[in-house]
Design a protein around this motif. Structure first.
Motif, PDB file in Angstrom:
ATOM      1  N   UNK A  18     -44.916   4.480  11.693  1.00  0.00           N
ATOM      2  CA  UNK A  18     -46.335   4.761  11.885  1.00  0.00           C
ATOM      3  C   UNK A  18     -47.052   5.873  11.355  1.00  0.00           C
ATOM      4  N   UNK A  19     -46.098   6.932  10.909  1.00  0.00           N
ATOM      5  CA  UNK A  19     -46.628   8.414  10.589  1.00  0.00           C
ATOM      6  C   UNK A  19     -45.879   8.514   9.365  1.00  0.00           C
ATOM      7  N   UNK A  20     -46.516   9.521   8.589  1.00  0.00           N
ATOM      8  CA  UNK A  20     -45.839  10.335   7.604  1.00  0.00           C
ATOM      9  C   UNK A  20     -45.139  11.539   7.948  1.00  0.00           C
ATOM     10  N   UNK A  21     -44.138  12.096   7.747  1.00  0.00           N
ATOM     11  CA  UNK A  21     -43.285  12.964   8.102  1.00  0.00           C
ATOM     12  C   UNK A  21     -42.443  13.863   6.890  1.00  0.00           C
ATOM     13  N   UNK A  22     -42.951  14.914   6.777  1.00  0.00           N
ATOM     14  CA  UNK A  22     -42.352  15.532   5.660  1.00  0.00           C
ATOM     15  C   UNK A  22     -42.262  17.137   5.563  1.00  0.00           C
ATOM     16  N   UNK A  23     -41.674  17.711   4.818  1.00  0.00           N
ATOM     17  CA  UNK A  23     -41.315  19.229   4.428  1.00  0.00           C
ATOM     18  C   UNK A  23     -40.651  19.951   5.894  1.00  0.00           C
ATOM     19  N   UNK A  24     -39.561  19.311   6.267  1.00  0.00           N
ATOM     20  CA  UNK A  24     -38.896  19.801   7.187  1.00  0.00           C
ATOM     21  C   UNK A  24     -38.207  21.178   6.875  1.00  0.00           C
ATOM     22  N   UNK A  25     -38.144  22.111   8.043  1.00  0.00           N
ATOM     23  CA  UNK A  25     -37.549  23.360   7.889  1.00  0.00           C
ATOM     24  C   UNK A  25     -36.448  23.308   9.137  1.00  0.00           C
ATOM     25  N   UNK A  26     -35.291  23.662   8.884  1.00  0.00           N
ATOM     26  CA  UNK A  26     -34.490  24.016   9.952  1.00  0.00           C
ATOM     27  C   UNK A  26     -33.808  25.191  10.366  1.00  0.00           C
ATOM     28  N   UNK A  27     -33.802  25.623  11.621  1.00  0.00           N
ATOM     29  CA  UNK A  27     -33.433  26.592  12.059  1.00  0.00           C
ATOM     30  C   UNK A  27     -31.864  26.882  11.703  1.00  0.00           C
ATOM     31  N   UNK A  28     -31.418  28.386  11.342  1.00  0.00           N
ATOM     32  CA  UNK A  28     -30.040  28.386  10.724  1.00  0.00           C
ATOM     33  C   UNK A  28     -29.027  27.865  11.838  1.00  0.00           C
ATOM     34  N   UNK A  29     -29.076  27.727  12.969  1.00  0.00           N
ATOM     35  CA  UNK A  29     -28.132  26.960  13.688  1.00  0.00           C
ATOM     36  C   UNK A  29     -28.255  25.579  13.872  1.00  0.00           C
TER      37      UNK A  29
END
Length: 112
Positions: A18-29
């Motif tokens: 239903x949506x567009x998801x992009x540009x993820x950033x993930x914590x070091x852990x």
């Protein structure tokens, strides 16, 4: 190596049709993901946060309202190593003349 299409997998709990998801950033852990999405249904982009639970599943994404509500344009989220500073590109109407890089500090939990 390039994926041939059969190996591609969406992230359950975050990626939707239903949506567009992009540009993820993930914590070091590896336990916090912040990404852009148009999931707020207003045809606008916002930043959302999801956490990896004890069973290895991503929680329902939560909009970062303290940031989203102040910005007319958001892009490129990037978490600091400790996950407590979020850098992003934004345009803020009547405040900026163009897109600039801003940051927000985590107050606690999901509050920025």
């Amino acid at each position: 190596l390039a994926q041939d299409g059969s190996d591609r997998k969406v992230v359950p709990g975050i990626s939707t049709t239903q949506n567009t998801e992009f540009a993820p950033t993930i914590s070091a852990d590896g336990k916090v993901m912040i990404f852009e999405s148009d999931a707020n249904k207003k045809n606008e982009w916002g930043l959302f946060e999801s956490r990896l639970d004890d069973n290895g599943n991503w929680t329902q994404p939560v909009p970062l309202k303290a940031i989203n509500d102040k910005c007319n344009f958001l892009a490129g989220p990037s978490l600091s190593y400790d996950g407590n500073i979020l850098y992003f590109t934004a345009f803020i109407e009547d405040v900026t003349e163009s897109e600039d890089i801003y940051y927000s500090e985590r107050l606690d939990g999901t509050n920025w």
